[in-house]
Design a protein around this motif. Structure first.
Motif, PDB file in Angstrom:
ATOM      1  N   UNK A   1      19.246  11.936  16.482  1.00  0.00           N
ATOM      2  CA  UNK A   1      18.591  10.646  15.731  1.00  0.00           C
ATOM      3  C   UNK A   1      18.787  10.771  14.471  1.00  0.00           C
ATOM      4  N   UNK A   2      18.882  11.786  13.684  1.00  0.00           N
ATOM      5  CA  UNK A   2      19.259  11.589  12.184  1.00  0.00           C
ATOM      6  C   UNK A   2      20.553  11.136  11.893  1.00  0.00           C
ATOM      7  N   UNK A   3      21.845  11.362  12.792  1.00  0.00           N
ATOM      8  CA  UNK A   3      22.932  10.661  12.899  1.00  0.00           C
ATOM      9  C   UNK A   3      22.838   9.212  12.848  1.00  0.00           C
ATOM     10  N   UNK A   4      21.963   8.699  14.066  1.00  0.00           N
ATOM     11  CA  UNK A   4      21.772   7.128  14.296  1.00  0.00           C
ATOM     12  C   UNK A   4      21.233   6.197  13.289  1.00  0.00           C
TER      13      UNK A   4
ATOM     14  N   UNK B   1       0.728  -1.177   0.032  1.00  0.00           N
ATOM     15  CA  UNK B   1      -0.027   0.065   0.029  1.00  0.00           C
ATOM     16  C   UNK B   1       0.779   1.327   0.001  1.00  0.00           C
ATOM     17  N   UNK B   2       2.235   1.129   0.126  1.00  0.00           N
ATOM     18  CA  UNK B   2       2.887   2.320   0.340  1.00  0.00           C
ATOM     19  C   UNK B   2       4.469   1.831   0.101  1.00  0.00           C
ATOM     20  N   UNK B   3       5.370   2.697   0.716  1.00  0.00           N
ATOM     21  CA  UNK B   3       6.944   2.387   0.767  1.00  0.00           C
ATOM     22  C   UNK B   3       6.996   1.894   1.970  1.00  0.00           C
ATOM     23  N   UNK B   4       7.827   0.822   2.134  1.00  0.00           N
ATOM     24  CA  UNK B   4       8.413   0.213   3.435  1.00  0.00           C
ATOM     25  C   UNK B   4       9.149   1.155   4.178  1.00  0.00           C
ATOM     26  N   UNK B   5       9.225   1.249   5.671  1.00  0.00           N
ATOM     27  CA  UNK B   5       9.878   2.097   6.249  1.00  0.00           C
ATOM     28  C   UNK B   5      10.847   1.572   7.406  1.00  0.00           C
ATOM     29  N   UNK B   6      11.329   2.192   8.016  1.00  0.00           N
ATOM     30  CA  UNK B   6      12.274   1.666   9.147  1.00  0.00           C
ATOM     31  C   UNK B   6      11.733   0.664  10.090  1.00  0.00           C
ATOM     32  N   UNK B   7      10.548   0.773  10.442  1.00  0.00           N
ATOM     33  CA  UNK B   7       9.838  -0.174  11.333  1.00  0.00           C
ATOM     34  C   UNK B   7       9.549  -1.533  10.528  1.00  0.00           C
ATOM     35  N   UNK B   8       9.241  -1.812   9.446  1.00  0.00           N
ATOM     36  CA  UNK B   8       9.544  -2.762   8.772  1.00  0.00           C
ATOM     37  C   UNK B   8      10.567  -3.590   8.883  1.00  0.00           C
TER      38      UNK B   8
ATOM     39  N   UNK C   1      12.965  13.938  10.037  1.00  0.00           N
ATOM     40  CA  UNK C   1      13.193  14.136  11.452  1.00  0.00           C
ATOM     41  C   UNK C   1      13.186  15.436  12.074  1.00  0.00           C
ATOM     42  N   UNK C   2      13.487  16.368  11.220  1.00  0.00           N
ATOM     43  CA  UNK C   2      13.564  17.671  11.775  1.00  0.00           C
ATOM     44  C   UNK C   2      12.198  18.232  11.856  1.00  0.00           C
TER      45      UNK C   2
ATOM     46  N   UNK D   1      13.508   3.957   1.410  1.00  0.00           N
ATOM     47  CA  UNK D   1      13.950   4.602   0.214  1.00  0.00           C
ATOM     48  C   UNK D   1      14.471   5.853   0.254  1.00  0.00           C
ATOM     49  N   UNK D   2      14.375   6.495   1.372  1.00  0.00           N
ATOM     50  CA  UNK D   2      14.709   7.900   1.425  1.00  0.00           C
ATOM     51  C   UNK D   2      16.184   8.223   1.433  1.00  0.00           C
ATOM     52  N   UNK D   3      16.664   9.257   0.985  1.00  0.00           N
ATOM     53  CA  UNK D   3      18.058   9.495   0.865  1.00  0.00           C
ATOM     54  C   UNK D   3      18.397  10.076   2.338  1.00  0.00           C
ATOM     55  N   UNK D   4      19.732  10.473   2.560  1.00  0.00           N
ATOM     56  CA  UNK D   4      19.936  10.873   4.053  1.00  0.00           C
ATOM     57  C   UNK D   4      19.442  12.181   4.262  1.00  0.00           C
ATOM     58  N   UNK D   5      19.391  12.926   3.135  1.00  0.00           N
ATOM     59  CA  UNK D   5      19.060  14.337   3.270  1.00  0.00           C
ATOM     60  C   UNK D   5      17.442  14.233   3.328  1.00  0.00           C
ATOM     61  N   UNK D   6      16.750  13.527   2.718  1.00  0.00           N
ATOM     62  CA  UNK D   6      15.295  13.414   3.013  1.00  0.00           C
ATOM     63  C   UNK D   6      14.970  12.888   4.461  1.00  0.00           C
ATOM     64  N   UNK D   7      15.675  12.016   4.853  1.00  0.00           N
ATOM     65  CA  UNK D   7      15.651  11.396   6.156  1.00  0.00           C
ATOM     66  C   UNK D   7      15.930  12.482   7.208  1.00  0.00           C
TER      67      UNK D   7
END
Length: 346
Positions: free
Chosen positions: A291-294, A34-41, A236-237, A226-232
């Motif tokens: 959090x961003x760094x981790x 139904x959408x993109x997989x995330x860190x929780x998956x 988070x911000x 699928x997010x880039x580091x900048x998008x992540x």
């Protein structure tokens, strides 16, 4: 003893059995695209699949495209979601030579198993299923037949390949229990064809989303793989926190802060309170930086692997998996028809 307690009690024995005799087992797990997989998956299911595959357990991953329309009018970008889900699974270490990826709609024999399985359950049993009740309430629509029979769809997914293990969180145990019930009833009524599968409860933490609620594709509050580091970093911000500079872990009174602490802690392999102690009086800005760094450090390897996997690589894995799954489903359906006296020979 409730279902979760009973399942938890047998986890130790089950994991020992898997370690000693992995070839005796077959996993069925999957994604509802139904959408993109995330860190929780990744933490909740995908890494466990990779671990079990590495241990020698044959693994099947269903991309449950028919189940997308259980609670919505359109499947949306389902093709793209399927390909991106497979890319994420491959990047996490799933090997298409050892793991069978297949789509629901490509295996008509699997769906034919639905009819005899539906004859083995009652309307009341279906309506009691927690997921059916919750999703019917969330959809805001009348309960449709596809949603009502959702647990039987999942039983067909598991039993067509004679799966013995179903990695799940505790919220999904009722689905496994429905499958166990269907397997037992078929075996008792017709012939002993199906193993009675076990729910393999993962001990992975449940990650909250960036708004403090459960991380969910439908809520749009996750960190997509699928997010880039900048998008992540941007996502988070934007997370809502509070003005108190002393960072503490308090999920009830500080859900936003606690959600970020849990996310950072899971990626770092430490406790949320330990992350809070590191941030101290640094406030939300420092918490978000940590959090961003981790998260970006944790996902670096996944992103590098994902970049090497093209959509065509994912499509090739699905084509091969569809052929393998369809062959198995046809064999199982033949067995079912024979047991029911419906193998007519004409």
């Amino acid at each position: 003893m409730d279902t979760f307690t009973a399942t938890t009690d047998r986890m130790g024995r089950l994991r020992s059995e898997i370690a000693e005799h992995p070839a005796r087992h077959r996993i069925l797990t999957g994604e509802r695209p139904t959408g993109r997989l995330h860190l929780g998956h990744l933490f909740g299911t995908i890494l466990e699949r990779a671990r079990l595959q590495a241990a020698g357990v044959e693994t099947f991953v269903v991309l449950a495209d028919y189940q997308v329309i259980t609670d919505r009018e359109s499947p949306g970008a389902v093709r793209e979601n399927i390909l991106e889900a497979v890319r994420d699974n491959l990047a996490a270490g799933l090997d298409p030579e050892r793991t069978v990826f297949f789509t629901h709609s490509s295996i008509p024999e699997l769906n034919q198993l639905m009819l005899p399985f539906l004859s083995l359950v009652t309307d009341a049993e279906l309506r009691r299923n927690p997921t059916v009740k919750a999703e019917a309430q969330d959809s805001g629509r009348a309960l449709g037949g596809l949603l009502l029979t959702y647990p039987v769809h999942q039983a067909a997914d598991i039993l067509f390949c004679k799966g013995t293990l179903v990695p799940v969180g505790k919220d999904n145990l009722p689905h496994v229990e429905m499958t166990r019930t269907i397997a037992r009833r078929f075996n008792e009524r017709y012939a002993r064809i199906f193993p009675v599968p076990a729910g393999l409860v993962t001990d992975a933490p449940e990650l909250p989303g960036l708004d403090g609620r459960k991380m969910s594709k439908s809520h749009g509050n996750g960190i997509a793989l699928g997010m880039s580091a900048d998008e992540t970093a941007t996502a988070i911000r934007r997370a809502r926190t509070d003005a108190d500079r002393l960072i503490t872990y308090d999920p009830v009174r500080r859900p936003g802060v606690s959600g970020l602490l849990t996310t950072a802690a899971t990626c770092l392999g430490i406790g949320p309170a330990d992350v809070a102690a590191r941030v101290g009086t640094g406030g939300s800005a420092e918490l978000k930086r940590v959090t961003i760094e981790a998260v970006n450090d944790f996902l670096r390897g996944h992103r590098e692997g994902r970049a090497r996997i093209t959509p065509e690589d994912a499509a090739a894995a699905i084509r091969a998996g569809n052929a393998r799954a369809r062959g198995i489903a046809a064999e199982t359906l033949d067995e079912v028809r024979a047991a029911m006296g419906m193998a007519y020979g004409f």
